[in-house]
Write an enzyme that holds these catalytic residues in place. Structure first.
Site, PDB file in Angstrom:
ATOM      1  N   ASP A   1       0.831  -1.201   0.000  1.00  0.00           N
ATOM      2  CA  ASP A   1       0.000   0.000   0.000  1.00  0.00           C
ATOM      3  C   ASP A   1       0.873   1.262   0.000  1.00  0.00           C
ATOM      4  O   ASP A   1       1.947   1.291   0.595  1.00  0.00           O
ATOM      5  CB  ASP A   1      -0.881  -0.002   1.260  1.00  0.00           C
ATOM      6  CG  ASP A   1      -1.844   1.163   1.283  1.00  0.00           C
ATOM      7  OD1 ASP A   1      -2.726   1.219   0.408  1.00  0.00           O
ATOM      8  OD2 ASP A   1      -1.712   2.035   2.162  1.00  0.00           O
TER       9      ASP A   1
ATOM     10  N   GLU B   1       1.100  -0.256  -4.906  1.00  0.00           N
ATOM     11  CA  GLU B   1       0.096   0.753  -5.249  1.00  0.00           C
ATOM     12  C   GLU B   1       0.786   2.111  -5.292  1.00  0.00           C
ATOM     13  O   GLU B   1       1.080   2.688  -4.249  1.00  0.00           O
ATOM     14  CB  GLU B   1      -1.033   0.781  -4.217  1.00  0.00           C
ATOM     15  CG  GLU B   1      -2.057   1.855  -4.521  1.00  0.00           C
ATOM     16  CD  GLU B   1      -2.396   2.763  -3.341  1.00  0.00           C
ATOM     17  OE1 GLU B   1      -3.365   3.519  -3.443  1.00  0.00           O
ATOM     18  OE2 GLU B   1      -1.688   2.731  -2.314  1.00  0.00           O
TER      19      GLU B   1
END
Ligand code: CA
Length: 490
Positions: free
Chosen positions: A235, A265
Site C-alpha cells: 500500500d 500501489e
C-alpha cells in the site's frame, strides 16, 4: 495446454463498503472452488490486521500488525473480515485450489496510538511539505503503541515517537496540521506531489530508522511464516522512500526461503513516476496501471467523444507490459472515496475486454464489479466477467495484432499458439451507435473457417477468407469476441 502456461488473472477480493459483519474470510473459503474454476489464479486480500477502528476498520488504519483477529484490542477480537483462525483457514483453502494469496500490507503509517508523547515539532505547509510555517513548538503526539492486550505475544516491539517522522494532530493545542518532528526529515525519494509526499496520514513511519527497518523485516518473516501467503500488495508506496522495498523484500525472502510476488500501489497518472519506482526496485515489484484506469474512466465519461485509438496512450501496460497490473476499478476509485473515478456502467464490458482479452499486463478483477456493491445498488457484471475469464483462459494466446485506427471502433486479434492448445480470437469494440465491421488478420491457418461471437451479441457467423482475414463485427456501444466455432466444444 500445461496448467502453468495458462493465462493468469488476479482478483481483488473486497470493496470499501463491505458491512462489518461481511464475514469475508469465511465467504472466501466457501467461494474458493468457484473462483478457481472461473479462472482466477491469485487473490489480493485486504489488510488482515487490527486497525484503529477495530471491526469497522477496512484495515488501512493500521494499529497492531501482529493482531490478525486474535486479541481483544480496539473493541473487538476479530477484524472487519473475521478472526485469525478464519483468515488462516481461507488462505489454506485458496492455496489448495491453486490460487495464490496476495496480502495487502500498509507500512507507511500507524493509527490509534495507545497514548501521547510530548515532542518538539515544526508545523509544515500542507501544500508544500518542505516549508515550515511557524516556530519550533512542543506538541502532544499520538505515537505510543504498547499493545498491552497482546502481552508481547509474537513480538515485544513497542512503537514510540522515535520511530516516526510526524503526525497530523497536536493533542496539547487540539490542533490539526502536518507536524514534522524536531531532528527528523521527510523521506527523500518519495512522490513529489505537495513538494514531498512522504506524509499521508496518521503517525508517519520513519524509514531511515534502523529499529523500524529491523522490525519490518522481523514482522515480514513472522507474517509469511504464520500465514503461508505467496506475496504482497504494498500500500501507498509513493509515500515511502522507493528503495526501501527492494531491500526489505530481499531480507524477508532470504529468511523465509521463498520468492514472494509483489505489486505496489503507486497512485499517480504520471507514468514516469511509476517507471522510476519500478526501476529503483530493479523491476522486482509490479505496479498497478493507474494511468490506464484513468483512461478507462475518461472513455466512460466522454462516450462517443473519446478517441479509442488513445485508450492505451501513456499507460504502463504500453511501456512496461511485464510490470503492469491492469485494473478497471478498485476500493479507492469507488463512489464517495477520495480518489473517486468509478468507470461508468455502460463501459465496464468494454473496459474488462481491454484488460482480460489481451496478452499484456496481469489483469485484476475488482470484487465490486464481480459481486456488485450493495451500498449504491450497483449490480456488478458477474456473468460477463466469468465469460471473459473463460475466454481469457482458452483463447487469449499467440501473436497479437492491433487495429487501433478508428476513434470509435477498435479491435485486435490473437493468432493462437499453433504448437499448443492455446486458441486465438478476434475482439472488436465500439463507443458509437450502429453495427460495425472491422477487417483484421487472424492467420492463414484459419482460412475458410467459421467464426462466431462467443459473447453472443452478434448472432450471425462469419467466415475467414483465403488470406486469413475476417470481417469481424460488433454492435454499437458494445464488444464482441470471435472464435472458431468448432473450438467451443474442444
Ligand atoms: Ca511516509
Amino acid at each position: 495446454m500445461e496448467e502453468n502456461n495458462l493465462n493468469k488473472t488476479m482478483m481483488q477480493y473486497f470493496e470499501w463498503y463491505l458491512p462489518k459483519n461481511c464475514d469475508l474470510w469465511n465467504k472466501l473459503s466457501k467461494e474458493a472452488v468457484s473462483i478457481a474454476s472461473a479462472g482466477i489464479t491469485s487473490v489480493w486480500l485486504p489488510p488482515a490486521y487490527k486497525g484503529a477502528g477495530g471491526n469497522q476498520d477496512t484495515g488501512y488504519g493500521v494499529y497492531d500488525m501482529y493482531d490478525l483477529g486474535e486479541f481483544l484490542q480496539k473493541g473487538s477480537i476479530g477484524t472487519k473480515y473475521g478472526t485469525r483462525e478464519e483468515y488462516l483457514n481461507a488462505i489454506k483453502i485458496l492455496r489448495a485450489n491453486n490460487i495464490e494469496v496476495i496480502a495487502d500490507i500498509v507500512l507507511n503509517h500507524k493509527m490509534g496510538a495507545d497514548s501521547t508523547e510530548k515532542v518538539f515539532a515544526y508545523k509544515m505547509d500542507s501544500k508544500n511539505r518542505n516549508n515550515r510555517v511557524g516556530k519550533l513548538r512542543e506538541i502532544e503526539a499520538y505515537t505510543k503503541f504498547d499493545f498491552s492486550e497482546r502481552y508481547n505475544k509474537y513480538s515485544s516491539f513497542k512503537w514510540d515517537s522515535s520511530h516516526f517522522d510526524g503526525v497530523d494532530y497536536d493533542a496539547k493545542n487540539k490542533q490539526t496540521g502536518i507536524f514534522l518532528f524536531y531532528g527528523k526529515s521527510w523521506d527523500k525519494d518519495v512522490d513529489l506531489e505537495n513538494g514531498n509526499y512522504d506524509y499521508l496520514m496518521g503517525a508517519d513511519v520513519d524509514f531511515n530508522n534502523v529499529e523500524v527497518i529491523e522490525e519490518f523485516i522481523n514482522w515480514g518473516v513472522w507474517y509469511v511464516n504464520t500465514t503461508n501467503i505467496d506475496g504482497f500488495r504494498l500500500d501507498a508506496v509513493k509515500h515511502i522512500r522507493a528503495e526501501f522495498f527492494k531491500e526489505w523484500l530481499e531480507k524477508v525472502e532470504e529468511r523465509v526461503g521463498k520468492n514472494l510476488y509483489c505489486v505496489g500501489e503507486y497512485w499517480s497518472t504520471y507514468r514516469d513516476a511509476l517507471e522510476y519506482f519500478i526501476n529503483k526496485n530493479d523491476e522486482r515489484i509490479q505496479v498497478f496501471d493507474v494511468p490506464l484506469h484513468y483512461n478507462l474512466y475518461e472513455a466512460s465519461k466522454q462516450h462517443e467523444k473519446y478517441d479509442l485509438k488513445n485508450i492505451f496512450k501513456g499507460t504502463l501496460v504500453q511501456s512496461m507490459p511485464k510490470m503492469a497490473v491492469t485494473f478497471v476499478d478498485n476500493h479507492d476509485s469507488e463512489i464517495g472515496q477520495s480518489l473517486e473515478s468509478f468507470v461508468e456502467d455502460w463501459f465496464k464490458p468494454l473496459a474488462y475486454a481491454l484488460i482480460l482479452l489481451r496478452n499484456q499486463g496481469l489483469p485484476c478483477v475488482f470484487y465490486g464489479d464481480y459481486y456488485g456493491i450493495e451500498k449504491y445498488n450497483f449490480k456488478g457484471f458477474k456473468l460477463l466477467i466469468e465469460r471473459m475469464l473463460s475466454i481469457r483462459r482458452k483463447y487469449v494466446y499467440g501473436t497479437q495484432n492491433d487495429y487501433f485506427n478508428d476513434r470509435g471502433l477498435i479491435g485486435w486479434t490473437l493468432e493462437g499458439d499453433p504448437y499448443g492448445k492455446g486458441y486465438g480470437c478476434a475482439v472488436v469494440l465500439s463507443n458509437k451507435p450502429g453495427i460495425h465491421t472491422k477487417k483484421m488478420f487472424i492467420g492463414e491457418r484459419y482460412a475458410h473457417e467459421k467464426f462466431v461471437d462467443i459473447l453472443g451479441y452478434m448472432p450471425k457467423p462469419i467466415y475467414i477468407d483465403a488470406n486469413g482475414y475476417g470481417q469481424f463485427k460488433c454492435d454499437g456501444i458494445s464488444v464482441s469476441c470471435w472464435v472458431r466455432e468448432e473450438s467451443i466444444f474442444d
